[in-house]
Design a protein around this motif. Structure first.
Motif, short mmCIF file in Angstrom:
data_model
loop_
_atom_site.label_atom_id
_atom_site.label_comp_id
_atom_site.label_asym_id
_atom_site.label_seq_id
_atom_site.Cartn_x
_atom_site.Cartn_y
_atom_site.Cartn_z
N ASP A 125 -5.30 -9.34 -22.70
CA ASP A 125 -5.43 -9.60 -24.14
C ASP A 125 -4.29 -8.98 -24.94
OD1 ASP A 125 -7.72 -10.85 -23.40
OD2 ASP A 125 -9.07 -9.68 -24.69
N GLU A 126 -3.84 -7.78 -24.54
CA GLU A 126 -2.81 -7.10 -25.32
C GLU A 126 -1.46 -7.81 -25.25
OE1 GLU A 126 -3.38 -4.83 -21.37
OE2 GLU A 126 -4.64 -5.70 -22.95
N GLN A 127 -1.31 -8.78 -24.33
CA GLN A 127 -0.06 -9.53 -24.23
C GLN A 127 -0.13 -10.89 -24.93
OE1 GLN A 127 1.30 -9.81 -20.16
NE2 GLN A 127 0.80 -7.68 -19.71
N ILE A 128 -1.28 -11.23 -25.50
CA ILE A 128 -1.47 -12.54 -26.12
C ILE A 128 -1.13 -12.46 -27.60
CG2 ILE A 128 -3.13 -14.37 -26.59
CD1 ILE A 128 -4.63 -13.53 -24.07
N ALA A 129 -0.14 -13.24 -28.01
CA ALA A 129 0.41 -13.14 -29.37
C ALA A 129 -0.60 -13.50 -30.45
CB ALA A 129 1.64 -14.03 -29.49
N VAL A 130 -1.40 -14.55 -30.25
CA VAL A 130 -2.35 -14.95 -31.30
C VAL A 130 -3.41 -13.88 -31.51
CG1 VAL A 130 -1.97 -17.43 -31.09
CG2 VAL A 130 -3.67 -16.32 -29.63
N LEU A 131 -3.79 -13.18 -30.43
CA LEU A 131 -4.76 -12.08 -30.58
C LEU A 131 -4.11 -10.92 -31.32
CD1 LEU A 131 -6.57 -12.04 -27.10
CD2 LEU A 131 -7.22 -13.22 -29.21
N GLU A 132 -2.82 -10.72 -31.10
CA GLU A 132 -2.10 -9.68 -31.83
C GLU A 132 -2.09 -9.98 -33.33
OE1 GLU A 132 2.49 -7.94 -32.12
OE2 GLU A 132 1.81 -8.94 -30.28
N SER A 133 -1.92 -11.26 -33.68
CA SER A 133 -1.94 -11.66 -35.09
C SER A 133 -3.33 -11.51 -35.69
CB SER A 133 -1.44 -13.10 -35.25
OG SER A 133 -0.05 -13.18 -35.04
N ILE A 134 -4.38 -11.83 -34.91
CA ILE A 134 -5.75 -11.64 -35.39
C ILE A 134 -6.01 -10.17 -35.67
CG2 ILE A 134 -8.18 -11.78 -34.72
CD1 ILE A 134 -7.51 -14.32 -33.17
N LYS A 135 -5.58 -9.32 -34.77
CA LYS A 135 -5.84 -7.89 -34.90
C LYS A 135 -5.05 -7.26 -36.06
CE LYS A 135 -5.81 -3.61 -32.16
NZ LYS A 135 -5.50 -3.03 -30.82
#
Length: 403
Positions: A125-135
């Motif tokens: 998860d920590e490598q997924i860009a869209v999750l980074e934007s959500i966070k």
């Protein structure tokens, strides 16, 4: 009694306010439609100046702005985009995935919709860009990704009226094709070095061994002729194959009728090989195949199909091997499909089968499919592969020759 009077007064006041609003809206020229998500109402004024207040449609009420509706027709548009486009909600659940992303990541689009983005990308998860934007609540611009799926990623955030995240859109510029081109260019430079530094000495050594093997008094004649010279020839063949990948071909071509080439010239070789290995050969040829021609070198094209046949033989499972050659006509191209019912190619290595020197066989050089694709490209065509547990399909597309 007092309560009823109060209710009547409030009702009367609401009627007056409603009449006032309608008269006010009536002074606005033209037609309009206004959706109020908070109240769940739609106000519409038509050409006859009629004003209508109705309950909002469910699709607008559930996702204001028509995002759900957009995600319904977007596939028809975004499937033409050669990059990865994925929509996720605030929980990272996929609501849209274009066909290019599904194809490159080896998933069925309809099955991945509604699942978490990690199931599509198969990375932490920590490598997924869209999750980074959500966070973080921030968009990413031109972020370089250096894992096995090399490329550039951008994210965009769609916000709800209350400030929460509605969607995050991830666009991934897939650069593996460019990476592959760079790899092929490097292979060309290496091949030139091999040709200069190794091929000439091998030729010299072979000539000297050939001279010694013809001497009657040489006790090592059999060693030279049966082992050393064949091994040198094998090494030279590997170098020649490698050079054929890196360098453009300058071979003479001629007009080839597709039907005659597949059934007569190629057919006689395939049928004899199929008989030898107890395999069945089937043809499913488009009627136009009899009338259409390509321009090519028949011996080089024969090499392509013989390479495919050998791969099929080595991928045979417990069932009798069946080979199907199928043609379809698409615009100005003829597509030839070479299909087998073997064990298939695992998804983890499918994208590497055309790489030079990539082989899963102990004695394989890993050049057969690389050479085959290069031959097809030299004929102005393309070569792709699809595979699953039911077998493998190589698709060759060649331009139709019009004199």
């Amino acid at each position: 009694m007092t309560s009823n009077v109060s209710d009547d007064n409030e009702l009367e006041q609401l009627k007056k306010e409603n009449d006032l609003l309608r008269r006010t809206l009536g002074q606005i020229k033209g037609t309009f439609t206004y959706h109020d998500q908070q109240l769940g109402l739609t106000v519409k004024k038509d050409e006859k100046q009629n004003i209508e207040i109705t309950k909002m449609d469910n699709h607008l009420l559930s996702d204001y702005g028509g995002l759900k509706e957009s995600e319904g027709f977007l596939p028809a548009i975004l499937d033409f985009v050669p990059h990865h486009i994925v929509f996720v909600d605030a929980k990272g659940i996929i609501t849209f995935c274009n066909q290019q992303a599904a194809k490159d990541l080896n998933v069925e689009r309809d099955q991945i919709i509604g699942k978490h983005i990690r199931e599509l990308l198969q990375i932490p998860d920590e490598q997924i860009a869209v999750l980074e934007s959500i966070k973080s609540g921030t968009e990413l611009k031109n972020k370089e990704v250096l894992d096995m799926n090399y490329g550039i990623i951008n994210t965009r955030i769609l916000w709800n009226p209350d400030g929460s995240i509605k969607r995050v859109i991830g666009t991934f510029y897939f650069l593996n094709v460019i990476k592959e081109a760079e790899k092929q260019a490097l292979a060309g430079r290496i091949a030139a070095g091999i040709a200069h530094e190794i091929r000439n000495p091998l030729t010299t050594v072979r000539g000297y061994l050939q001279f010694l093997s013809e001497s009657d008094d040489n006790e090592h004649t059999k060693l030279f002729s049966n082992l050393l010279i064949p091994e040198l020839d094998r090494a030279n063949k590997i170098i020649s194959d490698f050079l054929s990948i890196a360098k453009p071909a300058h071979t003479k071509t001629k007009e080839l009728n597709i039907y005659e080439f597949l059934t007569e010239y190629l057919g006689k070789f395939l049928k004899s090989e199929a008989l030898l290995y107890n395999a069945k050969l089937h043809y499913e040829l488009h009627p136009l195949t009899r009338k259409l021609s390509i321009k090519g070198h028949q011996d080089e094209l024969l090499q392509v199909f013989m390479n495919l046949l050998r791969n099929s033989m080595q991928a045979k499972n417990h069932a009798p091997l069946e080979i199907t050659i199928k043609t379809t006509v698409r615009a100005q191209h003829i597509q030839i499909q070479f299909i087998d019912n073997g064990i298939g190619i695992h998804t983890s290595i499918l994208s590497h089968v055309f790489d030079p020197f990539f082989s899963t066989k102990e004695e394989g050089t890993g050049l057969g499919l690389s050479v085959s694709r290069k031959i097809i490209e030299n004929h102005g065509g393309t070569m792709t592969v699809e595979s699953d547990v039911n077998g493998t399909q190589f698709s060759i597309s060649l331009p139709i020759y019009n004199d």
